[in-house]
Design an enzyme around this catalytic site. Structure first.
Site, PDB file in Angstrom:
ATOM      1  N   ASP A   1      13.074  -3.533  -1.174  1.00 15.14           N
ATOM      2  CA  ASP A   1      12.120  -3.232  -0.111  1.00 15.14           C
ATOM      3  C   ASP A   1      11.084  -2.231  -0.604  1.00 15.14           C
ATOM      4  OD1 ASP A   1      11.491  -3.235   2.943  1.00 15.14           O
ATOM      5  OD2 ASP A   1      11.518  -1.118   2.368  1.00 15.14           O
TER       6      ASP A   1
ATOM      7  N   TYR B   1       3.977   3.392  -0.425  1.00 17.68           N
ATOM      8  CA  TYR B   1       4.966   4.183  -1.166  1.00 17.68           C
ATOM      9  C   TYR B   1       4.394   4.622  -2.525  1.00 17.68           C
ATOM     10  CZ  TYR B   1       8.279   2.180   2.229  1.00 17.68           C
ATOM     11  OH  TYR B   1       8.921   1.778   3.376  1.00 17.68           O
TER      12      TYR B   1
ATOM     13  N   LYS C   1       4.758  -4.254   2.524  1.00 19.18           N
ATOM     14  CA  LYS C   1       4.176  -3.951   3.853  1.00 19.18           C
ATOM     15  C   LYS C   1       2.704  -3.632   3.702  1.00 19.18           C
ATOM     16  CE  LYS C   1       8.576  -1.700   4.772  1.00 19.18           C
ATOM     17  NZ  LYS C   1       8.956  -1.194   3.444  1.00 19.18           N
TER      18      LYS C   1
ATOM     19  N   HIS D   1       3.128  -2.352   8.485  1.00 19.09           N
ATOM     20  CA  HIS D   1       3.906  -1.117   8.304  1.00 19.09           C
ATOM     21  C   HIS D   1       3.940  -0.255   9.571  1.00 19.09           C
ATOM     22  CE1 HIS D   1       5.322   1.616   4.808  1.00 19.09           C
ATOM     23  NE2 HIS D   1       6.015   1.851   5.901  1.00 19.09           N
TER      24      HIS D   1
END
Ligand code: 1BO
Length: 309
Positions: free
Chosen positions: A45, A50, A78, A109
């Site tokens: 994931d 990120y 996402k 997201h």
């Protein structure tokens, strides 16, 4: 336990356990992804925001070089909130970093729009310190773009993340395609039961992030968690990850340590007494107004979560 899967409303099988990559430090996440896949994890994931999808991609490449096949794993990304008016561009960016030509699941997201013309830092701020959010944007328009993505073949399924009951109720009457997944923070101190129940009713699979709360956080020493861990001779983290199995959810365990990645695979079957203890704990926190959210929506927006964060 890593072989267990659930059927999504898109027809795909999604693993019960995945490796989370949020807050996985650069320089470590490539190794973590490669190690996890080589040791049996099937789900990775990630997300544009990120800031480490290049490294996740390098980890995937390392795993593929060792013989793991693309079609045997499940990759999630996402779209970040600065791309919610141009989700295909957001997906293209993620695919390029990941070195893939499709992801298995692509999620919105957060249901808001950050200024696409502003700086594209994770959480852009205006000079006055406020978050750079376009308040007039409709998350339903974003979803319509997500639906259109399916015909591109760049993602096999679409879903949402951080959607409260209120946001789902706004979205669902307009959705031609029901989200396959809602990925939310979820653990015994934040059961988010009204969201989980609504998703179950509508055939939306729950993916649980931050299942341990926070590293060294209070969940590890919560009385029922410790009691169940002692009874089964396992670590509190195993109890917290296993909590999601009877709930029928996928759990995302984040770690960059090979030992912990291996440890996290050992999900156990909780019995009825264990489940009751954990549910009673959740009910008590709910009644006392002491639910604990560890991931605060960082936008100053009311997302409709019942714990008001
Ligand atoms: C702000 C990121 C939350 C987890 O995906």
């Amino acid at each position: 336990m890593t072989d267990k899967t659930y059927k999504l409303n898109s027809g795909q099988d999604i693993p019960a356990l995945g490796l989370g990559t949020w807050q996985s430090e650069p320089g470590q996440v490539q190794k973590a992804v490669a190690h996890a896949l080589k040791s049996g994890y099937k789900l990775i994931d990630g997300a544009y925001c990120y800031g480490n999808e290049d490294e996740v991609g390098a980890g995937l490449a390392e795993a593929f070089a060792s013989g793991i096949k693309r079609e045997d794993i499940f990759v999630v990304s996402k779209v970040w909130a600065t791309y919610n008016t141009r989700v295909e561009l957001g997906l293209d960016k993620s695919l390029k970093s990941l070195g893939l030509d499709y992801v298995d699941l692509f999620l919105v997201h957060w249901p808001l729009l950050m200024n696409p013309e502003g700086n594209h830092d994770k959480f852009p701020k205006l000079p006055n310190g406020e978050r750079d959010i376009i308040r007039s944007h409709s998350h339903i328009d974003t979803w319509k773009q997500m639906e259109a993505l399916l015909s591109t073949g760049k993602t096999k399924a679409i879903g949402v993340s951080n959607y409260s009951k209120r946001y789902l109720e706004q979205l669902l009457p307009h959705a031609t395609i029901i989200p396959a997944v809602n990925q939310i923070e979820n653990h015994p101190a934040l059961p988010q039961q009204e969201i989980v129940d609504l998703c179950k009713e509508k055939g939306i699979h729950i993916m649980a992030y931050s299942p341990l709360g926070s590293t060294g956080g209070p969940l590890f020493t919560a009385e029922p968690v410790v009691k169940i861990a002692e009874k089964h001779g396992v670590k509190p983290s195993t109890v917290l990850l296993s909590y999601h199995v009877p709930r029928g959810s996928t759990v995302l365990a984040k770690s960059v340590s090979p030992e912990r990645i291996d440890e996290n695979k050992k999900l156990i079957d909780l019995d009825a007494e264990d489940i009751k203890l954990l549910d009673d704990y959740s009910d008590k926190l709910t009644k006392e107004g002491k639910l604990q959210r560890f991931v605060y929506p960082p936008f100053g927006v009311d997302f409709g979560f019942p714990d008001k964060s």
